[in-house]
Design a protein around this motif. Structure first.
Motif, short mmCIF file in Angstrom:
data_model
loop_
_atom_site.label_atom_id
_atom_site.label_comp_id
_atom_site.label_asym_id
_atom_site.label_seq_id
_atom_site.Cartn_x
_atom_site.Cartn_y
_atom_site.Cartn_z
N UNK A 1 0.86 -1.18 0.00
CA UNK A 1 0.00 0.00 0.00
C UNK A 1 0.90 1.23 0.00
N UNK A 2 0.54 2.21 -0.81
CA UNK A 2 1.26 3.48 -0.87
C UNK A 2 0.25 4.57 -0.52
N UNK B 1 4.00 6.96 2.26
CA UNK B 1 4.32 5.82 3.11
C UNK B 1 3.98 4.54 2.36
N UNK B 2 4.94 3.64 2.28
CA UNK B 2 4.79 2.39 1.54
C UNK B 2 4.98 1.25 2.54
N UNK B 3 3.99 0.35 2.62
CA UNK B 3 4.10 -0.76 3.58
C UNK B 3 3.38 -2.00 3.08
N UNK C 1 3.66 -5.25 8.27
CA UNK C 1 4.52 -4.26 8.90
C UNK C 1 3.82 -3.64 10.10
N UNK C 2 4.62 -3.09 10.98
CA UNK C 2 4.11 -2.50 12.20
C UNK C 2 3.44 -1.15 11.90
N UNK D 1 -2.89 6.30 -2.49
CA UNK D 1 -2.31 6.58 -3.80
C UNK D 1 -2.23 5.35 -4.70
N UNK D 2 -1.72 4.24 -4.13
CA UNK D 2 -1.48 3.08 -4.99
C UNK D 2 -1.57 1.78 -4.21
N UNK D 3 -2.07 0.77 -4.88
CA UNK D 3 -2.09 -0.60 -4.37
C UNK D 3 -1.26 -1.44 -5.33
N UNK D 4 -0.30 -2.17 -4.78
CA UNK D 4 0.54 -3.05 -5.61
C UNK D 4 0.32 -4.47 -5.13
N UNK D 5 -0.30 -5.28 -5.97
CA UNK D 5 -0.56 -6.68 -5.65
C UNK D 5 0.53 -7.54 -6.29
#
Length: 180
Positions: free
Chosen positions: A78-79, A115-117, A122-123, A172-176
């Motif tokens: 997730x961004x 923020x990208x996690x 991730x915490x 902003x963005x979802x990367x699957x």
């Protein structure tokens, strides 16, 4: 009279020690939910869509709905840009440099970028994660959460203990895995 005052003080300390941590947590949680409802009544948040779950106490107000149909699942990346605030409006964290500068929380050595996690790995505080789980790629929303879903009793970098938190999120963005 002096001994009576000492006795009353000792009794009040003893009685407060009889309340368990879970009872204290429940009292704080109920107080937080009430404060959130008061805040929302007194400070209407413009929105095109809303989410409210009285049991959770979390409120979400969408400023933009993308209808992309793309929601995060465990392990997706997730961004998101975000602004974290207390209910009094004080900004305590952001991924946006101009917001950090405007609120005197700018740190020159920190990279200001979305923020990208890894979703669920991730915490990330629970309320932030829950807000993202309700949103779709392209949505913009404000998430208000009881302290239980933020930092709870822990004070953290300008956030007092038991603070209700509000995040303005721009998904902003979802990367699957399929996108990579």
């Amino acid at each position: 009279m002096k001994y009576l005052s000492i006795g009353i003080l000792a009794l009040s300390v003893w009685l407060s020690s009889c309340i368990s941590d879970s009872e204290n947590a429940q009292i704080i949680f109920e107080r937080d939910k009430q404060k959130i409802e008061e805040f929302v009544r007194e400070n209407p948040i413009p929105s095109v869509k809303e989410f409210s779950d009285p049991a959770l106490g979390i409120r979400i107000f969408w400023q933009e709905v993308s209808n992309s149909g793309r929601k995060a699942f465990l392990g997706d990346t997730v961004v998101v840009d975000y602004v974290g605030k207390l209910l009094n409006g004080n900004v305590f964290d952001t991924s946006i440099e101009s917001v950090a500068r405007a609120n005197n929380i700018f740190f020159p050595n920190r990279p200001y970028e979305p923020f990208r996690f890894a979703f669920g790995y991730e915490s990330v505080i629970q309320g932030f994660l829950f807000g993202i789980s309700q949103m779709e790629e392209g949505d913009k929303a404000t998430v208000i959460m009881p302290s239980l879903y933020g930092y709870g009793r822990q004070a953290s970098q300008g956030i007092p203990s038991n603070s209700i938190l509000m995040f303005e999120l721009d998904y902003i963005q979802l990367i699957t895995p399929e996108d990579q």
